[in-house]
Structures are given as C-alpha cells and as structure tokens.
Design a protein around this motif. Structure first.
Motif, PDB file in Angstrom:
ATOM      1  N   TYR A 123      15.470 -37.985 -44.093  1.00 23.68           N
ATOM      2  CA  TYR A 123      14.831 -38.795 -45.133  1.00 23.68           C
ATOM      3  C   TYR A 123      14.846 -40.273 -44.750  1.00 23.68           C
ATOM      4  O   TYR A 123      13.875 -41.002 -44.972  1.00 23.68           O
ATOM      5  CB  TYR A 123      15.539 -38.603 -46.480  1.00 23.68           C
ATOM      6  CG  TYR A 123      15.388 -37.223 -47.083  1.00 23.68           C
ATOM      7  CD1 TYR A 123      14.157 -36.578 -47.094  1.00 23.68           C
ATOM      8  CD2 TYR A 123      16.481 -36.576 -47.648  1.00 23.68           C
ATOM      9  CE1 TYR A 123      14.015 -35.315 -47.646  1.00 23.68           C
ATOM     10  CE2 TYR A 123      16.346 -35.303 -48.204  1.00 23.68           C
ATOM     11  CZ  TYR A 123      15.122 -34.686 -48.195  1.00 23.68           C
ATOM     12  OH  TYR A 123      14.980 -33.430 -48.743  1.00 23.68           O
ATOM     13  N   GLU A 153      12.278 -40.864 -42.084  1.00 21.20           N
ATOM     14  CA  GLU A 153      10.945 -40.859 -42.698  1.00 21.20           C
ATOM     15  C   GLU A 153      10.659 -42.199 -43.359  1.00 21.20           C
ATOM     16  O   GLU A 153       9.522 -42.661 -43.387  1.00 21.20           O
ATOM     17  CB  GLU A 153      10.842 -39.734 -43.723  1.00 21.20           C
ATOM     18  CG  GLU A 153      10.393 -38.408 -43.157  1.00 21.20           C
ATOM     19  CD  GLU A 153       8.877 -38.284 -43.075  1.00 21.20           C
ATOM     20  OE1 GLU A 153       8.173 -39.126 -43.645  1.00 21.20           O
ATOM     21  OE2 GLU A 153       8.408 -37.344 -42.427  1.00 21.20           O
ATOM     22  N   ASP A 154      11.685 -42.821 -43.917  1.00 21.77           N
ATOM     23  CA  ASP A 154      11.521 -44.118 -44.571  1.00 21.77           C
ATOM     24  C   ASP A 154      11.237 -45.203 -43.544  1.00 21.77           C
ATOM     25  O   ASP A 154      10.471 -46.136 -43.799  1.00 21.77           O
ATOM     26  CB  ASP A 154      12.783 -44.449 -45.372  1.00 21.77           C
ATOM     27  CG  ASP A 154      12.623 -45.700 -46.217  1.00 21.77           C
ATOM     28  OD1 ASP A 154      11.675 -45.737 -47.014  1.00 21.77           O
ATOM     29  OD2 ASP A 154      13.439 -46.634 -46.078  1.00 21.77           O
ATOM     30  N   PRO A 169       7.188 -43.161 -41.464  1.00 20.59           N
ATOM     31  CA  PRO A 169       6.683 -41.920 -42.059  1.00 20.59           C
ATOM     32  C   PRO A 169       5.887 -41.083 -41.057  1.00 20.59           C
ATOM     33  O   PRO A 169       4.995 -41.589 -40.369  1.00 20.59           O
ATOM     34  CB  PRO A 169       5.780 -42.422 -43.189  1.00 20.59           C
ATOM     35  CG  PRO A 169       6.327 -43.766 -43.542  1.00 20.59           C
ATOM     36  CD  PRO A 169       6.794 -44.348 -42.244  1.00 20.59           C
ATOM     37  N   LEU A 219       3.404 -41.482 -49.720  1.00 17.08           N
ATOM     38  CA  LEU A 219       4.140 -41.516 -50.981  1.00 17.08           C
ATOM     39  C   LEU A 219       3.529 -40.615 -52.056  1.00 17.08           C
ATOM     40  O   LEU A 219       3.993 -40.615 -53.191  1.00 17.08           O
ATOM     41  CB  LEU A 219       4.192 -42.954 -51.522  1.00 17.08           C
ATOM     42  CG  LEU A 219       4.923 -43.996 -50.679  1.00 17.08           C
ATOM     43  CD1 LEU A 219       4.782 -45.374 -51.310  1.00 17.08           C
ATOM     44  CD2 LEU A 219       6.383 -43.617 -50.504  1.00 17.08           C
ATOM     45  N   LYS A 242      20.534 -48.805 -42.396  1.00 12.31           N
ATOM     46  CA  LYS A 242      20.102 -47.850 -43.427  1.00 12.31           C
ATOM     47  C   LYS A 242      21.267 -46.984 -43.907  1.00 12.31           C
ATOM     48  O   LYS A 242      21.437 -46.796 -45.116  1.00 12.31           O
ATOM     49  CB  LYS A 242      18.987 -46.953 -42.884  1.00 12.31           C
ATOM     50  CG  LYS A 242      17.640 -47.649 -42.719  1.00 12.31           C
ATOM     51  CD  LYS A 242      16.924 -47.809 -44.036  1.00 12.31           C
ATOM     52  CE  LYS A 242      15.523 -48.352 -43.833  1.00 12.31           C
ATOM     53  NZ  LYS A 242      14.808 -48.530 -45.129  1.00 12.31           N
TER      54      LYS A 242
END
Length: 371
Positions: free
Chosen positions: A8, A11-12, A15, A207, A345
C-alpha cells in the motif's frame, strides 16, 4: 507490519495505475499476507541480490526493474530469471517491481536525474493522458457539505497546486421508490421532488475506488446517482521524461564533462557537437529513443538518456545534442530515492509496527563494464 501493508505504501509512492501497458509491475513473487521482516531495495533482482536479502533478513525485495518481464512457461533453473524466482520462492522472499510507475511519477526517476544534473524549473516532457476522471453526483442540499468534504478527504478535487476544487449547481431532482425501496426523502410509491446540489469534482484515476467508497458512505440516499467520465486533459505531473534548465548556459564541452562526472559514467556517447550553448535539457532515465522528437519539440538544447542505437543519433538533425550515458547510469540513483522515501513513509506508520528497516542493496547489478 505485513508485506501487504508495504505494498500500500509503495502504491502511494508510485501508483501502478500509471505504469505503461507493456510493463510488468507490482508483486511478482511471494505471499503478501506474510509478516514483513526488512526490505531490500535494488535496481535489478539477480541471484546475488536474493542472497543479499537472505543474509540481511529481508523478506521483501523492492526492485526497480521487474525480474519477470514476459511470461514464464517453465521454471527449471536454466536461465538467470528462473533461478532468481526459484531462489526467492525457496527462501520465502517476495519481489515487488515498480519500474514505469516510478518513471511516470512527478518525484520519480526523472526528477532525480534532473536533481543530479542540476536542472531547475522541471516539467514533464510527455504528460500522460486519461489519468484524470470527473465525478458528478446529486445530493440533497442539506447534505452537500458533508458529502463534498468526504470526497475532498479521499483525495478528490486536487488540481495542480490547488485542493478542495469542485463545481456545484443547484437544481431539483425527482424520484419514485417502488415497494421494496426505503427512501430517506419522500414516501414509497409517490414521486418526490427534492432540492439538490449537483457536485462536479475531478480526481486521479488511481483513487477511483477510494472516492466511490467515500461517496457511498457519506451520501444519505439509499440509491446514489453518479456519473464518472475520463477527461482528455493531460496530467502535468504524471508522464514520461522531464525537461529543465541550468541557471546559466554551459558550453557543450563543459556540459559533457559535467554530465560524465555527475552521473559517474565511464563514457558519454553523443551526436555531433553544434557549437552552441546548453541551457535547456530534456532527460529520460532508461531507454529513451522514443522521445527524441518530444525533446526537440520542447526546445531542448540537449537530451540525456540511454540505449540510443546507431541510427537514433541521426535524429539529432543538427538541432539538439543527443547524449547516451548508459542505462544503469541513468537510473542508478533510483535505489537511493526509494530508500529515502520508504524510510520516511514507514516511520509515519503505527509506531508499534515500524521495526522493519529499509536496506540499500550493495550488489552492483550493472551488466556493462568499460575498458
């Protein structure tokens, strides 16, 4: 922290929805439900890299290039690709490839290339199309603020340097619920008219599921009426390559000397010198012959890329200085970028789950040497 939690985060950062169609990105090997130990970041996943991951207790390899690019029909260990997959599976190590998703990112490969060369005022060279979508929905007037705010929080309404952007039209909607309906407004079996606001809002295509979840959770109606369309607008912050400028123009010799030093390359192949100053420069990490015309159209004095073939240099046509610094060299700083971003992150993740470390691979995966 599970491996899927790290996916995740990846992906942030970049993407996968923006990866090129020919590419093979995402989780290529492994079980995302496993507990994450540590992460090894590499440019390429070779057998030596998997062995390094084992030695450093990393059960996730984040690789720029995908080790599996086209389909594997057999895994017998006869090729280096098959041996890597075998070794990773045997040692329960997952492999994730980010490749062109990071190529197309505003703060990705080409941004790093601009930074290392010293280019300012960067812009995307070839903005990606069909990455912006628009949502239209119809909300009773007293609920419009709540729905709009939920969509903003989900990431909708961001355009360039602006956020919370929307367009709102007041109107009158009608509906008639059947015997199985449970209307929030009006009565079952009767046509009801309601003062509503049409909310129009744009969002990045990756999104979409998040935006729809926010809409359905915040909207008061039993049946939510909405439309989603893909816009033709290009996205100025997503796309291939970049173009930027030096603070002051350089001579061609000075530019080439600076380029060779900054990119730590053993050789810079280039088209004939034009005896003109170099100020505006286009860049594209990796194989970039396909954007030569775009670099020329952008008014670049020089183009920095890799893997140019003999006939590609003819395309300079005495209007641009084409330079080939080597594929590995053009992407070498991608590892450092990923380590830096991933470390930040995961530090923002739940404190109890931040024991995992991001490790920079020390394995040199450059297959080319200079004599």
């Amino acid at each position: 922290m599970k491996i899927k939690d790290m996916l995740y985060i990846l992906e942030d950062i970049a993407p996968l929805a923006y990866a090129e169609g020919f590419d093979n990105t995402g989780l290529l090997v492994g079980d995302s439900s496993k507990d994450l130990t540590n992460i090894l970041v590499t440019l390429d996943t070779l057998e030596e890299v998997v062995e390094e991951a084992i030695a450093k207790d990393c059960n996730l390899i984040v690789s720029f290039h995908p080790i599996v690019f086209s389909g594997l029909k057999k895994i017998t260990g006869k090729t280096y690709v098959e041996r890597v997959v075998q070794k990773a599976i045997k040692n329960d190590i997952a492999i994730f490839a980010i490749h062109t998703a990071l190529d197309n990112s505003w703060n990705g490969v080409n941004a790093t290339l601009c930074e290392k060369i010293g280019l300012k005022n960067r812009k995307v060279l070839i903005p990606k199309t069909e990455t912006i979508k628009k949502l239209l929905t119809f909300v009773p007037s007293e609920s419009a603020s709540e729905v709009r705010e939920a969509l903003f929080l989900a990431g909708a309404g961001e355009i360039g340097n602006y956020s919370n952007c929307s367009f709102n039209i007041t109107g009158r909607g009608s509906f008639n619920g059947n015997e199985d309906s449970n209307p929030v407004k009006g009565k079952r079996g009767e046509t009801h008219f309601e003062e509503e606001i049409q909310i129009g809002i744009t969002f990045a295509k990756h999104l979409q599921s998040r935006i729809l979840n926010a809409l359905f959770k915040s909207h008061p109606y039993e049946e939510v009426a909405y439309e989603i369309t893909t816009l033709e607008n290009t996205n100025q912050h997503i796309g291939m390559g970049m173009v930027g400028e030096f603070d002051a123009a350089l001579s061609e010799d000075t530019f080439l000397t600076h380029l060779k030093s900054a990119m730590k390359t053993g050789c810079v192949r280039h088209s004939p010198l034009l005896q003109k100053k170099i100020k505006k420069v286009a860049v594209l990490g990796g194989s970039g012959s396909f954007v030569i015309e775009a670099a020329k159209a952008a008014g670049a004095d020089a183009f920095v890329t890799a893997d140019l073939k003999y006939h590609d240099f003819f395309k300079a046509e005495k209007s641009i200085l084409l330079t080939d610094i080597g594929h590995y060299e053009s992407e070498q700083y991608t590892k450092d970028l990923l380590v830096s971003v991933l470390t930040k992150k995961i530090s923002n993740f739940a404190p109890a789950l931040t024991k995992s470390k991001v490790v920079l691979s020390q394995t040199n995966t450059n297959p080319i040497s200079y004599f």
